[in-house]
Design an enzyme around this catalytic site. Structure first.
Site: not given
Ligand code: NAI
Length: 250
Positions: A130, A142
């Site tokens: 991130s 985080y």
């Molecule tokens: P999101 O919240 O839309 O999706 C995250 C997914 O991870 C969800 O489907 C959730 O069920 C799954 N998840 C959560 N805990 C879990 C576990 N214990 N085991 C398996 N799956 C699990 O978030 P997004 O935005 O798609 O994020 C994806 C990655 O990108 C994350 O690592 C997040 O930290 C990172 N990120 C996101 C940013 C953003 O602006 N959206 C910015 C920087 C990093």
């Protein structure tokens, strides 16, 4: 007439965690379009997604056993699953700090430990960090977890390099997903203000880099950290000074 572009990941077995929605779901689709056999996994139920809680060593072991049985090898792993937590320094509880660390750091560690033994030379691991892994603007649980993931990625790149396995980290900026939709509007506006390209990013813009890093096109790239953030982390927090000078001279 030319046919469709051949995929860059023909027949490759690739695991994507957190693939039920958001960035992970887009990555799974993009990698499948490149010809990969994608194993989409998530703790949340979704069509086409296999159940996996990344914090569970037992569940990783079961997945590894299944993949060994079905395919023999695993060529790629995208440690994309992640959770956020918005309590600030004085308020965050140790249990929540630990929970965020478990998903965002221990999860990727367990994935690497269980799948790397199935990886042949040329395999590739992508860890999703991130912009918060490069700065201090975001709340502490985080932020600390994503800085920790950088350390894991670097260590893994060194220890797996001799086996021909690459490990890279990508750092998304503000990407439009459900995770960011739950944040305050002021957070989104401030991100746009600090982003030289002046906008938020899309999940497709992340998936394109993930596909490249899993493919042989990136065969000499390992241990790298690549921001995909419209320039957010490129200016050392001084964009407002640059903007002020531009306004003063126009
Ligand atoms: P999101 O919240 O839309 O999706 C995250 C997914 O991870 C969800 O489907 C959730 O069920 C799954 N998840 C959560 N805990 C879990 C576990 N214990 N085991 C398996 N799956 C699990 O978030 P997004 O935005 O798609 O994020 C994806 C990655 O990108 C994350 O690592 C997040 O930290 C990172 N990120 C996101 C940013 C953003 O602006 N959206 C910015 C920087 C990093």
């Amino acid at each position: 007439m030319t046919g469709p572009r051949p995929g860059r990941l023909p027949g490759k077995v690739v695991v994507v965690t957190g693939a039920a929605r958001g960035q992970g779901a887009t990555q799974a689709e993009a990698l499948a379009r490149e010809g990969a056999r994608v194993v989409a996994a998530d703790v949340t139920e979704a069509p086409g997604c296999r159940h996996l809680d990344v914090t569970s060593a037992e569940q990783w072991a079961a997945l590894a056993a299944e993949l060994k049985e079905s395919y023999g090898q695993v060529h790629g792993l995208v440690n994309n699953a992640g959770i956020t937590w918005r309590a600030r320094l004085g308020d965050v509880r140790a249990a929540d700090f630990d929970r965020v660390h478990a998903v965002n750091v221990t999860g990727p560690l367990l994935g690497i430990q269980h799948l790397a033994p199935l990886m042949p030379p040329g395999a590739s691991i992508v860890n999703v960090g991130s912009s918060a892994a490069l700065t201090a603007h975001y709340p502490v649980a985080y932020t600390a977890s994503k800085w920790g993931l950088r350390g894991l990625s670097k260590t893994a790149a060194l220890e797996l390099g001799p086996r021909g396995i690459r490990v890279n980290t990508i750092h998304p900026g503000y990407i439009e997903t459900e995770m960011t939709a739950s944040a305050a509007p002021a957070f989104r506006e401030a991100n746009i203000r600090e982003t030289p390209l002046g906008r938020t990013g899309t999940t497709n813009e992340i998936a394109a880099l993930v596909a490249f890093l899993l493919s042989e096109e990136s065969s000499f790239i390992t241990g790298a950290e690549i921001p995909v953030d419209g320039g957010l982390t490129a200016h050392g927090g001084v964009k407002s000074i640059s903007d002020a000078l531009r306004e003063g001279t126009s």
